[in-house]
Design a protein around this motif. Structure first.
Motif, mmCIF file in Angstrom:
data_model
loop_
_atom_site.group_PDB
_atom_site.id
_atom_site.type_symbol
_atom_site.label_atom_id
_atom_site.label_comp_id
_atom_site.label_asym_id
_atom_site.label_seq_id
_atom_site.Cartn_x
_atom_site.Cartn_y
_atom_site.Cartn_z
ATOM 1 N N ASN A 1 -6.644 10.945 6.221
ATOM 2 C CA ASN A 1 -5.180 10.835 6.291
ATOM 3 C C ASN A 1 -4.534 11.935 5.448
ATOM 4 O O ASN A 1 -3.757 11.685 4.525
ATOM 5 C CB ASN A 1 -4.720 9.448 5.817
ATOM 6 C CG ASN A 1 -3.336 9.090 6.317
ATOM 7 O OD1 ASN A 1 -2.711 9.841 7.054
ATOM 8 N ND2 ASN A 1 -2.851 7.924 5.920
ATOM 9 N N LEU B 1 -0.925 12.441 4.206
ATOM 10 C CA LEU B 1 -0.463 11.642 3.084
ATOM 11 C C LEU B 1 -1.259 11.938 1.822
ATOM 12 O O LEU B 1 -0.705 12.038 0.740
ATOM 13 C CB LEU B 1 -0.565 10.154 3.447
ATOM 14 C CG LEU B 1 0.078 9.169 2.495
ATOM 15 C CD1 LEU B 1 1.562 9.456 2.354
ATOM 16 C CD2 LEU B 1 -0.111 7.749 3.017
ATOM 17 N N TYR B 2 -2.559 12.049 1.967
ATOM 18 C CA TYR B 2 -3.433 12.296 0.816
ATOM 19 C C TYR B 2 -4.108 13.653 0.997
ATOM 20 O O TYR B 2 -5.147 13.749 1.630
ATOM 21 C CB TYR B 2 -4.492 11.197 0.699
ATOM 22 C CG TYR B 2 -3.916 9.801 0.638
ATOM 23 C CD1 TYR B 2 -4.156 8.879 1.651
ATOM 24 C CD2 TYR B 2 -3.123 9.404 -0.434
ATOM 25 C CE1 TYR B 2 -3.636 7.608 1.597
ATOM 26 C CE2 TYR B 2 -2.585 8.125 -0.496
ATOM 27 C CZ TYR B 2 -2.841 7.237 0.518
ATOM 28 O OH TYR B 2 -2.316 5.972 0.471
ATOM 29 N N SER C 1 0.825 -1.193 0.000
ATOM 30 C CA SER C 1 0.000 0.000 0.000
ATOM 31 C C SER C 1 0.863 1.248 0.000
ATOM 32 O O SER C 1 1.946 1.267 0.585
ATOM 33 C CB SER C 1 -0.893 0.008 1.246
ATOM 34 O OG SER C 1 -1.571 1.248 1.345
ATOM 35 N N GLY C 2 0.397 2.287 -0.662
ATOM 36 C CA GLY C 2 1.095 3.567 -0.639
ATOM 37 C C GLY C 2 0.901 4.313 0.673
ATOM 38 O O GLY C 2 1.515 5.344 0.908
ATOM 39 N N ASP C 3 0.031 3.788 1.518
ATOM 40 C CA ASP C 3 -0.268 4.429 2.798
ATOM 41 C C ASP C 3 0.497 3.694 3.899
ATOM 42 O O ASP C 3 0.283 2.499 4.107
ATOM 43 C CB ASP C 3 -1.788 4.352 3.043
ATOM 44 C CG ASP C 3 -2.204 5.092 4.306
ATOM 45 O OD1 ASP C 3 -3.412 5.349 4.445
ATOM 46 O OD2 ASP C 3 -1.343 5.389 5.149
ATOM 47 N N GLY C 4 1.379 4.426 4.594
ATOM 48 C CA GLY C 4 2.206 3.804 5.626
ATOM 49 C C GLY C 4 1.403 3.156 6.741
ATOM 50 O O GLY C 4 1.829 2.169 7.334
ATOM 51 N N THR C 5 0.212 3.690 7.022
ATOM 52 C CA THR C 5 -0.578 3.129 8.121
ATOM 53 C C THR C 5 -1.103 1.733 7.770
ATOM 54 O O THR C 5 -1.500 0.982 8.651
ATOM 55 C CB THR C 5 -1.759 4.038 8.488
ATOM 56 O OG1 THR C 5 -2.630 4.160 7.360
ATOM 57 C CG2 THR C 5 -1.279 5.413 8.894
ATOM 58 N N TYR C 6 -1.106 1.387 6.491
ATOM 59 C CA TYR C 6 -1.554 0.060 6.064
ATOM 60 C C TYR C 6 -0.399 -0.937 6.016
ATOM 61 O O TYR C 6 -0.580 -2.065 5.565
ATOM 62 C CB TYR C 6 -2.219 0.135 4.689
ATOM 63 C CG TYR C 6 -3.574 0.813 4.672
ATOM 64 C CD1 TYR C 6 -4.198 1.137 3.479
ATOM 65 C CD2 TYR C 6 -4.221 1.144 5.853
ATOM 66 C CE1 TYR C 6 -5.424 1.770 3.451
ATOM 67 C CE2 TYR C 6 -5.445 1.780 5.836
ATOM 68 C CZ TYR C 6 -6.040 2.093 4.641
ATOM 69 O OH TYR C 6 -7.261 2.721 4.620
ATOM 70 N N PRO D 1 -5.425 9.518 10.210
ATOM 71 C CA PRO D 1 -5.408 8.259 9.456
ATOM 72 C C PRO D 1 -6.710 7.468 9.572
ATOM 73 O O PRO D 1 -6.954 6.578 8.766
ATOM 74 C CB PRO D 1 -4.260 7.472 10.106
ATOM 75 C CG PRO D 1 -3.390 8.485 10.704
ATOM 76 C CD PRO D 1 -4.269 9.614 11.118
#
Lengths: 286, 207
Positions: free
Chosen positions: B108, B111-112, A64-69, B104
């Motif tokens: 989020n 990041l986005y 995933s491009g999202d670190g939280t994932y 998040p």
């Protein structure tokens, strides 16, 4: 928060931890050494994190491009490194420590890379270095404490640390992280319960690696992606050093519970301050 | 015959006057609303609606956005719509809730930071109403959505020609990876519903 989420995040991680710890012990009962394998603790804690994660997030993408994932990837990394650490001979301690620090660096990069690369490489480097330093100091200390005190005491007393972290994360606008930290509480409580049965249960070194790594991972996300108060997070990481309290006082002799209560109190003081700071910045109404 | 002239002339005069003064306004809307427009952020708005606690509809808005559109009412397939919304500008009247939405758990935004829409096809539903198909990106996910865009009217303001449009579309936040406080069945009964309705109103400044 619905009941299913609370059960998945709170109860199931504890159940998985307990089952793996007891199960691995039972498997070894028929062997020459009637003791739990040393890889049991990192395996149990690493696996138990996944139900807490899936309580709040759906099945993660492969990448995933999202670190939280990327928390499942982090948990898997810590599990593998924790197992390696538990199996390593004492003569390989230096290499194991290097591996541990590399794992923490990888963990920090995995979580923070989407935020800071390519524009803020220096900031990422500072977070990675800080995480490695914290992990090195905290893990070394807790490993020593756990070796000196095998059994239920250390996981029992450490359980209040992720409990406070849970509130710090929740009040820092990351409710999912709060739930994950709640899962860590359940895991440590379960580890202390299993240690009541397996009296010589040892969570160091591998289990400590998984616990410290997950705690750092959650706080890293809370500090960088959400609004966790930095001082509150720092106090959560400092709190375990309360285990040093009252160890050498002579008046403890004759009462086995007093040292535990003194240590719990010493751990609780910074956690209460962390809670108060987080509470001050809590969402009033969302 | 002379007796009829006066009433006939009077009637003609009245009828002609009525025809002149009561004639319908010239239809200039279609030609004025054809062209390229930039959304005036001061006179435009983007709102969203979501089910809360399975019981009520909650409304919020985004304060920072920008967009352009090309509207061709004669040949709608030539129309184009592009918008970008700054997600950190979410405004639900409660600062702490807005901060939670930026976390998040939801957008989020560290990041986005943006949500974007780019149209790929436009077709007329009826006069002044269009079905706009396009790519909507949110939370790192891009999906095709269909919006209904309605042309409101044309006017002038501060020396510039303006045209107004309203757009409505629905999405499921779970499709974009935003699953916090969702009911187990992915429906509307949880803390927050899955379906989100976007209601946007734009006043375009003709370029």
């Amino acid at each position: 928060m619905d009941t299913n989420t609370l059960i998945m995040a709170g109860v199931v991680p504890g159940a998985v931890t307990f089952v793996v710890l007891i199960g691995t012990w039972l498997l070894c009962l028929g062997t020459k050494e009637i003791r739990q394998p040393r890889w049991a603790a990192p395996l149990a804690l690493g696996l138990a994190y996944f139900p807490a994660y899936f309580a709040t997030y759906s099945w993660p993408q492969w990448w995933s491009g999202d670190g939280t994932y990327r928390l499942p990837h982090v948990a898997m990394l810590l599990l593998i490194v924790g197992v390696f650490e538990s199996l390593a001979k004492p003569s390989h301690r230096k290499r194991v420590r290097t591996l541990h620090l590399l794992a923490i660096a990888t963990l920090a990069i995995l979580l923070l890379q989407p935020l800071y690369l390519p524009d803020e490489g220096l900031r990422l480097a500072l977070w990675v270095t800080g995480s490695m330093l914290v992990a090195w100091i905290l893990s070394a200390f807790l490993n020593k404490q756990a070796r000196l005190n095998p059994g239920w005491r250390i996981p029992f007393m450490l359980a209040v640390v992720p409990l406070a972290a849970s509130f710090v994360l929740l009040y820092g606008h990351w409710a999912s992280g709060g739930l994950h930290a709640g899962g860590l509480v359940a895991m440590l409580v379960a580890a202390s319960l299993s240690a009541a049965i397996i009296t010589k249960q040892q969570i160091a070194p591998g289990g400590i690696t998984v616990f410290v790594g997950l705690l750092i991972a959650l706080l890293l996300i809370g500090l960088n992606y959400a609004s966790v108060q930095p001082i509150a997070a720092a106090l959560v990481l400092v709190a375990p050093f309360g285990l040093l309290a009252g160890r050498k006082a002579k008046w403890h002799r004759g009462n086995a519970w007093l040292p535990i209560l003194v240590q719990l109190g010493a751990i609780a003081i910074p956690l209460l301050i962390a809670f108060a700071i987080a509470y001050e910045h809590r969402p009033v109404n969302s | 015959m002379n007796k009829l002239i006066f009433p006939v002339l009077t009637t003609s005069l009245v009828a002609t006057s009525a025809a002149l003064f009561l004639r319908p306004a010239p239809v200039e809307a279609r030609s004025n609303s054809t062209g390229s427009f930039v959304a005036d952020p001061v006179h435009s708005s983007i709102n969203f609606k979501i089910r809360h606690a399975g019981s009520s509809n909650f409304y919020g808005r985004f304060n920072d956005f920008q967009g352009t559109f090309t509207l061709d009412q004669d040949s709608p397939e030539n129309s184009v719509f592009n918008f970008t919304v700054e997600l950190s500008s979410v405004d639900t009247k409660v600062n702490d809730r807005d901060n939670h939405l930026r976390s998040p758990d939801f957008f989020n935004t560290k990041l986005y930071s943006e949500a974007t829409f780019s149209s790929t096809a436009v077709e007329r539903i009826e006069d002044g109403s269009y079905r706009v198909t396009g790519d909507f990106s949110l939370h790192g996910v891009s999906k095709e959505i269909i919006a209904v865009v309605t042309h409101i009217a044309d006017g002038t303001f501060q020396g510039s020609q303006r045209t107004g449009i309203e757009a409505t579309f629905e999405l499921k936040r779970s499709d974009f990876g935003i699953t916090s406080f969702l009911a187990p069945d992915g429906g509307e009964s949880g803390g927050l519903g899955n379906k989100v309705t976007i209601l946007a109103s734009f006043e375009g400044i003709k370029q």
